[in-house]
Design an enzyme around this catalytic site. Structure first.
Site, PDB file in Angstrom:
ATOM      1  N   SER A 140       0.899  -0.963   0.059  1.00  0.00           N
ATOM      2  CA  SER A 140      -0.075   0.026   0.055  1.00  0.00           C
ATOM      3  C   SER A 140       0.968   1.012   0.204  1.00  0.00           C
ATOM      4  CB  SER A 140      -0.801   0.057   1.161  1.00  0.00           C
ATOM      5  OG  SER A 140      -1.564   1.393   1.250  1.00  0.00           O
ATOM      6  N   TYR A 153      -1.827  -0.935  10.309  1.00  0.00           N
ATOM      7  CA  TYR A 153      -1.817  -1.418   9.147  1.00  0.00           C
ATOM      8  C   TYR A 153      -0.678  -0.674   8.464  1.00  0.00           C
ATOM      9  CZ  TYR A 153      -3.959  -1.018   4.402  1.00  0.00           C
ATOM     10  OH  TYR A 153      -3.995  -1.214   3.022  1.00  0.00           O
TER      11      TYR A 153
HETATM   12  P1  NAD Z   1     -11.736  -6.472   0.729  1.00  0.00           P
HETATM   13  O1  NAD Z   1     -12.004  -6.408   1.895  1.00  0.00           O
HETATM   14  O2  NAD Z   1     -12.285  -6.102  -0.501  1.00  0.00           O
HETATM   15  O3  NAD Z   1     -10.874  -7.990   0.231  1.00  0.00           O
HETATM   16  C1  NAD Z   1     -10.234  -8.302   1.268  1.00  0.00           C
HETATM   17  C2  NAD Z   1      -9.833  -9.942   1.026  1.00  0.00           C
HETATM   18  O4  NAD Z   1      -9.069 -10.649   1.878  1.00  0.00           O
HETATM   19  C3  NAD Z   1     -11.402 -10.634   1.038  1.00  0.00           C
HETATM   20  O5  NAD Z   1     -11.434 -11.570  -0.103  1.00  0.00           O
HETATM   21  C4  NAD Z   1     -11.569 -11.344   2.326  1.00  0.00           C
HETATM   22  O6  NAD Z   1     -12.554 -12.672   2.412  1.00  0.00           O
HETATM   23  C5  NAD Z   1     -10.056 -11.679   2.634  1.00  0.00           C
HETATM   24  N1  NAD Z   1      -9.504 -11.976   3.741  1.00  0.00           N
HETATM   25  C6  NAD Z   1      -9.635 -11.273   4.887  1.00  0.00           C
HETATM   26  N2  NAD Z   1      -9.061 -11.759   5.834  1.00  0.00           N
HETATM   27  C7  NAD Z   1      -8.832 -12.892   5.584  1.00  0.00           C
HETATM   28  C8  NAD Z   1      -8.223 -13.945   6.379  1.00  0.00           C
HETATM   29  N3  NAD Z   1      -7.975 -13.857   7.539  1.00  0.00           N
HETATM   30  N4  NAD Z   1      -7.842 -15.033   5.592  1.00  0.00           N
HETATM   31  C9  NAD Z   1      -8.081 -15.252   4.320  1.00  0.00           C
HETATM   32  N5  NAD Z   1      -8.600 -14.123   3.470  1.00  0.00           N
HETATM   33  C10 NAD Z   1      -8.903 -13.158   4.382  1.00  0.00           C
HETATM   34  O7  NAD Z   1     -10.358  -5.490   0.543  1.00  0.00           O
HETATM   35  P2  NAD Z   1      -9.238  -5.113  -0.680  1.00  0.00           P
HETATM   36  O8  NAD Z   1      -9.560  -3.364  -0.384  1.00  0.00           O
HETATM   37  O9  NAD Z   1      -9.586  -5.804  -1.819  1.00  0.00           O
HETATM   38  O10 NAD Z   1      -7.828  -5.283   0.044  1.00  0.00           O
HETATM   39  C11 NAD Z   1      -6.978  -6.077  -0.367  1.00  0.00           C
HETATM   40  C12 NAD Z   1      -5.585  -5.835  -0.381  1.00  0.00           C
HETATM   41  O11 NAD Z   1      -5.326  -4.472  -1.119  1.00  0.00           O
HETATM   42  C13 NAD Z   1      -5.106  -5.580   1.216  1.00  0.00           C
HETATM   43  O12 NAD Z   1      -4.034  -6.268   1.587  1.00  0.00           O
HETATM   44  C14 NAD Z   1      -5.207  -3.984   1.422  1.00  0.00           C
HETATM   45  O13 NAD Z   1      -4.556  -3.753   2.574  1.00  0.00           O
HETATM   46  C15 NAD Z   1      -4.622  -3.658   0.082  1.00  0.00           C
HETATM   47  N6  NAD Z   1      -4.642  -2.170  -0.263  1.00  0.00           N
HETATM   48  C16 NAD Z   1      -5.999  -1.869  -0.455  1.00  0.00           C
HETATM   49  C17 NAD Z   1      -6.277  -0.472  -0.900  1.00  0.00           C
HETATM   50  C18 NAD Z   1      -7.792   0.125  -1.062  1.00  0.00           C
HETATM   51  O14 NAD Z   1      -7.962   1.413  -1.215  1.00  0.00           O
HETATM   52  N7  NAD Z   1      -8.749  -0.661  -1.159  1.00  0.00           N
HETATM   53  C19 NAD Z   1      -5.269   0.301  -1.071  1.00  0.00           C
HETATM   54  C20 NAD Z   1      -3.780  -0.254  -0.650  1.00  0.00           C
HETATM   55  C21 NAD Z   1      -3.621  -1.554  -0.426  1.00  0.00           C
END
Ligand code: NAD
Length: 257
Positions: A140, A153
């Site tokens: 991120s 985080y």
């Molecule tokens: P999201 O909540 O849409 O999806 C998260 C996914 O992780 C889901 O499929 C959920 O079931 C799974 N998950 C959560 N806990 C889990 C566990 N203990 N075991 C297995 N699976 C698990 O989130 P997202 O926004 O798609 O985020 C995905 C990644 O991208 C994360 O690592 C997040 O930190 C990173 N990220 C997101 C953003 C953003 O703006 N959305 C920005 C930077 C980084």
């Protein structure tokens, strides 16, 4: 276009958001897919299967190293191992550091950081044996800068970038690469919760979304899961083979400030 036919990709946390977007891009490029994440996986499996590759889902909770090991054993048994590992599963919790619930700290470190260590150490021997592999860690912008309320985080994502550098170095003379991608805001359930929290405090939802972007992301537009999928494909391509240990921003200008 990158052809990944014959390769197997494991994308953690791919039942939603960014992970699903990346899984779809990899499947479109011909890879077999091992999905992971919570919730009913049947719709997601059907969506990924439309591209013709083999698709499976393993329900491992990646906060538990034993379940990660079971998932990798499943990958070996059913798919002949993992060629592309995308460490994407992640959660968020927002609170000031002195109010931060200890159990939330522990689960964010376990899911967002330690799981990356465990899946990497368990996948690398197979990649080395096959003479090719790609590890892509979804970090991120918060792996490079802080924001208030996000102690766990930010700490975890900085850790992911550090781990990526070490694995990038330890694999530098092989055909295995390890890199991190650093997205800015992407409109997924993880971010929608933060918009909803602003709206619950009395801000109009559209305004809450605009404010969230305006505070950090100069483009005022969200990064999209398909854009992140394309970046993963580049890192899997021959052109990406000398990108090693990098932390690649895709953030609408967030980190240029
Ligand atoms: P999201 O909540 O849409 O999806 C998260 C996914 O992780 C889901 O499929 C959920 O079931 C799974 N998950 C959560 N806990 C889990 C566990 N203990 N075991 C297995 N699976 C698990 O989130 P997202 O926004 O798609 O985020 C995905 C990644 O991208 C994360 O690592 C997040 O930190 C990173 N990220 C997101 C953003 C953003 O703006 N959305 C920005 C930077 C980084």
């Amino acid at each position: 276009m990158t052809t990944l036919s014959g390769k197997t990709a494991l994308v953690t946390g791919s039942t939603s958001g960014i992970g699903l977007g990346i899984a779809l891009s990899l499947a479109k490029a011909g890879a077999n897919l091992i999905l992971n994440g919570f919730g009913d996986a049947s719709t997601v499996i059907a969506e990924v299967e439309q591209f013709g590759g083999k698709v499976g889902h393993h329900p491992a909770d990646v906060s538990d190293p034993a379940q990660i090991a079971e998932m990798l054993a499943y990958a070996e048994r059913e798919f002949g191992g993992v060629d592309i590992l995308v460490n994407n599963a992640g959660i968020q919790h927002v609170a000031a550091v002195e109010d931060f619930p200890v159990e939330r700290w522990d689960s964010i470190i376990a899911i967002n950081l330690s799981s990356v260590f465990h899946s990497t150490r368990l996948s690398l021997p197979g990649m080395r044996a096959k003479g090719w592999g790609r590890i892509v860690n979804i970090a991120s912008v918060h792996g490079q800068v802080g924001s208030v309320g996000k102690a766990a985080y930010v700490a975890a994502k900085h850790g992911v970038i550090g781990l990526t550098k070490v694995v990038g170095l330890e694999t530098a003379t092989s055909n295995v690469t390890c890199n991190a991608i650093c997205p800015g805001w992407v409109l997924t359930p993880l971010v929608q919760k933060q918009i909803d929290a602003r709206a619950a405090a009395g801000v109009d939802p559209q305004q809450a979304q605009h404010d969230l972007l305006a505070e950090k992301q100069p483009s005022l537009e969200f990064v999209t899961p398909p854009q992140l999928g394309e970046l993963v494909l580049f890192l899997c391509s021959e052109a990406g083979s000398q990108v090693r240990g990098a932390a690649w921003n895709i953030d609408g200008g967030w980190l240029a400030q």
